[in-house]
Design a protein around this motif. Structure first.
Motif, PDB file in Angstrom:
ATOM      1  N   LEU A  19     -18.690  31.214 140.322  1.00 37.13           N
ATOM      2  CA  LEU A  19     -17.213  31.212 140.675  1.00 37.13           C
ATOM      3  C   LEU A  19     -17.331  29.812 140.937  1.00 37.13           C
ATOM      4  N   LEU A  20     -16.379  29.038 140.269  1.00 40.17           N
ATOM      5  CA  LEU A  20     -16.327  27.484 140.479  1.00 40.17           C
ATOM      6  C   LEU A  20     -14.803  27.141 141.088  1.00 40.17           C
ATOM      7  N   LEU A  21     -14.618  26.539 142.042  1.00 44.74           N
ATOM      8  CA  LEU A  21     -13.499  26.169 142.360  1.00 44.74           C
ATOM      9  C   LEU A  21     -13.177  24.708 142.179  1.00 44.74           C
ATOM     10  N   ALA A  22     -12.007  24.644 141.540  1.00 48.41           N
ATOM     11  CA  ALA A  22     -11.504  23.258 141.191  1.00 48.41           C
ATOM     12  C   ALA A  22     -10.086  22.996 141.765  1.00 48.41           C
ATOM     13  N   PRO A  23     -10.311  22.630 143.054  1.00 48.24           N
ATOM     14  CA  PRO A  23      -9.054  22.288 143.813  1.00 48.24           C
ATOM     15  C   PRO A  23      -7.964  21.284 143.551  1.00 48.24           C
ATOM     16  N   LEU A  24      -7.390  21.439 142.570  1.00 48.74           N
ATOM     17  CA  LEU A  24      -6.146  20.438 142.062  1.00 48.74           C
ATOM     18  C   LEU A  24      -6.792  19.242 142.030  1.00 48.74           C
ATOM     19  N   LEU A  25      -7.814  19.058 140.854  1.00 47.47           N
ATOM     20  CA  LEU A  25      -8.582  17.618 140.921  1.00 47.47           C
ATOM     21  C   LEU A  25      -7.744  16.685 140.165  1.00 47.47           C
ATOM     22  N   GLY A  26      -6.621  16.792 139.542  1.00 50.36           N
ATOM     23  CA  GLY A  26      -5.936  15.987 139.021  1.00 50.36           C
ATOM     24  C   GLY A  26      -6.394  15.552 137.384  1.00 50.36           C
ATOM     25  N   GLU A  27      -6.232  14.358 137.036  1.00 49.39           N
ATOM     26  CA  GLU A  27      -6.247  14.097 135.753  1.00 49.39           C
ATOM     27  C   GLU A  27      -7.877  14.080 135.310  1.00 49.39           C
ATOM     28  N   ALA A  28      -8.745  13.972 136.494  1.00 45.15           N
ATOM     29  CA  ALA A  28     -10.508  13.904 136.316  1.00 45.15           C
ATOM     30  C   ALA A  28     -10.705  15.583 136.085  1.00 45.15           C
ATOM     31  N   ALA A  29      -9.886  16.341 136.326  1.00 47.65           N
ATOM     32  CA  ALA A  29     -10.581  17.715 136.531  1.00 47.65           C
ATOM     33  C   ALA A  29     -11.207  18.166 135.284  1.00 47.65           C
TER      34      ALA A  29
END
Length: 217
Positions: A19-29
């Motif tokens: 499970l990978l959490l990406a907490p609202l990383l923006g344009e670099a997500a």
């Protein structure tokens, strides 16, 4: 999972290999997620909140008061929910890596000159380079009012090559433990403080108890 807050993920975690959490990383997500998934970067993020197993556990947090919540220094549980496992699904500070790390004492912990210090040695015991976050918590053992079972004092990110070790001194001002005393003043009572160093609030590898002097703010 893209989210800016803790969610109920017990079923997702149970049925997924990872499970990978990406907490609202923006344009670099996109680049960041791809690098983590394909292994060109070692995931270095750590959870800033506790993720519950069940809605009935809410509120759940690592710094719950002594004698309540899901954890207790004696090993007993004083929680308020009817679950077989009352711990968080993912604890505050949790995070995995593509390598493995160990943590051990590298000297005597102390409280001196207004500072709490905990020398530790962190080692990358895996086969590839990686990053981890070493975290320092503390517990006031003799406060006259109920205090958190653990309080985050300091953390330090460290990058290590495979097989490499580094000595760190995790330190924080004793004043970070100050609170409102029974008489309404702010300060800290003299007594023992237990320092806990680890890789998350639930993964403590080193503990030491040091005496501290009273502080009046």
């Amino acid at each position: 999972m893209v989210s800016g807050r803790p969610l109920l993920l017990e079923r997702v975690a149970r049925t997924s290999n990872a499970l990978l959490l990406a907490p609202l990383l923006g344009e670099a997500a996109g680049d960041a997620v791809a690098a983590a998934l394909f292994g060109t970067a070692d995931p270095g993020g750590r959870l800033p909140a506790s993720f519950p197993r069940h809605l009935g556990q809410v509120p759940i947090y690592h710094g719950h008061r002594h004698g309540s919540g899901y954890d207790h220094p004696t090993g007993d549980t004083y929680a308020y929910v009817d679950l077989d496992d009352q711990s968080p699904l993912f604890a505050f500070g949790h995070g995995l890596s593509y390598t493995a790390f160990e943590l051990r004492h590298a000297g005597e912990a102390e409280a001196r000159d207004g500072m709490l210090r905990a020398p530790v040695r962190v080692s990358n015991t895996g086969r590839r380079d990686g990053e981890t976050v070493v975290q320092l918590y503390a517990r006031d053992e003799y406060a006259g009012v109920v205090r958190p079972v653990r309080q985050l004092l300091q953390f330090q990110r460290v990058a290590l090559a495979a097989g490499e070790s580094a000595d760190l001194v995790l330190e924080a001002p004793v004043e970070r433990l100050c609170h409102t005393l029974p008489d309404g003043r702010r300060g800290l009572e003299a007594g023992d403080v237990t320092l806990l160093a680890g890789f998350s609030s639930a993964d403590i590898r080193c503990t030491a108890t040091v005496p501290v002097d009273a502080i009046n703010v």
